[in-house]
Scaffold this motif. Structure first.
Motif, short mmCIF file in Angstrom:
data_model
loop_
_atom_site.label_atom_id
_atom_site.label_comp_id
_atom_site.label_asym_id
_atom_site.label_seq_id
_atom_site.Cartn_x
_atom_site.Cartn_y
_atom_site.Cartn_z
N ASN A 77 51.48 -23.41 44.71
CA ASN A 77 51.84 -22.98 43.36
C ASN A 77 50.74 -23.33 42.37
N SER A 78 50.71 -22.56 41.30
CA SER A 78 49.81 -22.89 40.20
C SER A 78 50.12 -24.30 39.72
N ASN A 79 49.09 -25.00 39.32
CA ASN A 79 49.28 -26.41 38.96
C ASN A 79 49.35 -26.57 37.45
N TYR A 80 50.61 -26.61 36.96
CA TYR A 80 50.84 -26.87 35.55
C TYR A 80 51.76 -28.10 35.45
N PRO A 81 51.22 -29.28 35.67
CA PRO A 81 52.07 -30.48 35.69
C PRO A 81 52.75 -30.72 34.36
N LYS A 82 53.94 -31.30 34.46
CA LYS A 82 54.71 -31.60 33.25
C LYS A 82 54.06 -32.75 32.49
N SER B 83 53.90 -21.28 34.14
CA SER B 83 53.51 -21.43 32.74
C SER B 83 54.12 -20.29 31.93
N ALA B 84 54.51 -20.59 30.71
CA ALA B 84 55.13 -19.56 29.87
C ALA B 84 54.12 -18.53 29.39
N THR B 85 52.83 -18.90 29.35
CA THR B 85 51.83 -17.99 28.78
C THR B 85 50.72 -17.62 29.76
N LYS B 86 50.49 -18.42 30.77
CA LYS B 86 49.38 -18.17 31.69
C LYS B 86 49.88 -17.53 32.98
N GLU B 87 48.95 -16.89 33.69
CA GLU B 87 49.29 -16.31 34.99
C GLU B 87 49.69 -17.43 35.96
N SER B 88 50.80 -17.19 36.65
CA SER B 88 51.33 -18.22 37.57
C SER B 88 51.63 -17.60 38.92
N ARG B 89 51.50 -18.42 39.93
CA ARG B 89 51.74 -17.92 41.30
C ARG B 89 52.48 -18.98 42.11
N GLN C 124 62.29 -15.63 35.74
CA GLN C 124 60.84 -15.67 35.57
C GLN C 124 60.33 -14.46 34.79
N GLN C 125 59.22 -14.68 34.08
CA GLN C 125 58.58 -13.62 33.32
C GLN C 125 57.62 -12.83 34.21
N ARG C 126 57.05 -11.77 33.65
CA ARG C 126 56.18 -10.91 34.43
C ARG C 126 54.87 -11.59 34.84
N ASN C 127 54.52 -12.63 34.15
CA ASN C 127 53.27 -13.32 34.46
C ASN C 127 53.38 -14.22 35.69
N VAL C 128 54.57 -14.26 36.31
CA VAL C 128 54.80 -15.13 37.47
C VAL C 128 54.89 -14.27 38.73
N SER C 129 54.02 -14.57 39.69
CA SER C 129 54.03 -13.87 40.98
C SER C 129 54.68 -14.79 42.02
#
Length: 361
Positions: A302-307, A278-284, A240-245
């Motif tokens: 979880n953040s809702n970024y449906p496929k 999400s690759a670009t948005k803040e995610s939790r 995971q990237q830094r934008n993912v908590s």
């Protein structure tokens, strides 16, 4: 193994119960005959011919006639043999008692009561027929009851074995689905960070080792399931990237004997990472489990970024299998709710299990 031992113990208790009942029955007949021993001890012993005849009739039906003919609905030979057997036993009782009375009379023992009339003798014969017939009826009822109980036990055992087989099949379906998604994640990680990819492979190795220990089990201790979840979260956190908590909290009541069907929760965790990042948005992603002797609560947020429809990874197979696992493992003893909070763009899935002992397995 436990069921076989229980059956042996129940069988021994049943035999002991039969022995005690017949001993008491014989003793009572002998004691009631003792005050009227005007013809001596031989007559007192002959009074035991009635309970002996009842015993013979009972076990003839229990061990032979009922399973051979009655259960197979061959009633004519069943009743014919019982009628003949009743007649023979009544004749033996009548002849034996008459012989003893006549023998004592010939030896000069006076009769203190007049000889019974023909009507009274008929009543005695009818009494003997009724008591022997009652023992026959008791044998039929006891044997049929035991056979029905055994048939019901076997049916329930077959249903349990069928449910366990289906659970193993479902579990075997979940593992390849889960493994495929995990390998896809590691493959994507190789191109980004080789060192993290190596760590991911090691984490996957530990994860598969833990899953191997639960292979074929219809239930596992909650502590083993927690280890599996932690291993998977560690594996997914690596890429995971830094934008993912990512937050996780596990609370298990100490010294509690708690069991759970394997691989139910891990699919929900996988789903949270799949749709919550999400690759670009803040995610939790937040994962919590609380287990007590009364219930197990598991929740993912979880953040809702449906496929998108073009993303065919998984095809929703995992959640369908979780639903089937819950229905098979916890029929009528679970709650599964899910909702999307559009205001904060969060998806919440929560499972509550009310059978922490897995009593139906």
């Amino acid at each position: 193994m436990k069921s076989a031992e229980d059956n042996k113990r129940n069988h021994r208790l049943f035999i002991l119960f039969n022995v005690i009942v017949w001993i008491v029955f014989f003793l009572l007949n002998f004691l009631f005959a003792t005050p009227n021993l005007q013809y001596g001890i031989s007559y007192a012993l002959l009074t035991l011919t009635i309970p002996a005849s009842m015993c013979l009739m009972y076990y003839s039906n229990y061990a032979w006639l009922v399973p051979k003919w009655f259960v197979r609905k061959r009633y004519r030979p069943f009743f014919a043999v019982n009628i003949v057997l009743t007649a023979v036993l009544c004749l033996i009782i009548h002849v034996a008692i008459s012989t003893v009375i006549q023998h004592k009379h010939e030896m000069g023992v006076p009769l203190q009561t007049p000889a019974p009339s023909a009507l009274l003798q008929t009543a005695f014969v009818l009494r003997d027929i009724l008591t022997i017939a009652l023992s026959c009826g008791a044998a039929v009822l006891v044997k049929l009851s035991l056979m029905w109980n055994e048939a019901d036990r076997r049916q329930r055992q077959t249903e349990v074995e069928k449910a366990e087989t289906e659970l193993r099949l479902l579990s075997n379906q979940i593992r390849p689905h889960f493994l495929l998604n995990t390998l896809n994640n590691i493959y994507a990680l190789i191109a980004i960070d080789g060192e993290k990819a190596q760590k991911a492979v090691m984490s996957l190795s530990h994860l598969l080792r833990n899953m191997l220990y639960t292979d074929g089990s219809a239930r596992i201790n909650i502590s083993e399931e927690v280890k599996l979840l932690k291993s998977y979260i560690d594996l997914m956190t690596i890429r995971q990237q830094r934008n993912v908590s990512i937050e996780s909290h596990f609370e298990v009541e100490p010294n509690a004997d708690i069991y759970v069907a394997p691989h139910i929760f891990i699919t929900l965790v996988e789903n949270a990472f799949k749709h919550g990042v999400s690759a670009t948005k803040e995610s939790r992603i937040s994962i919590s489990l609380k287990a007590t002797a009364e219930r197990i609560e598991f929740c993912t947020e979880n953040s809702n970024y449906p496929k998108t429809s073009s993303d065919k990874s998984g095809h929703g197979i995992g959640l369908k299998q979780v639903k089937r696992l819950l229905e098979n493992s916890y029929p009528g003893k679970y709650e599964w709710t899910s909702q999307t909070n559009e205001d904060i763009n969060t998806y919440i899935s929560k499972i509550i299990l009310y059978d922490t002992k897995m009593c139906n397995h």
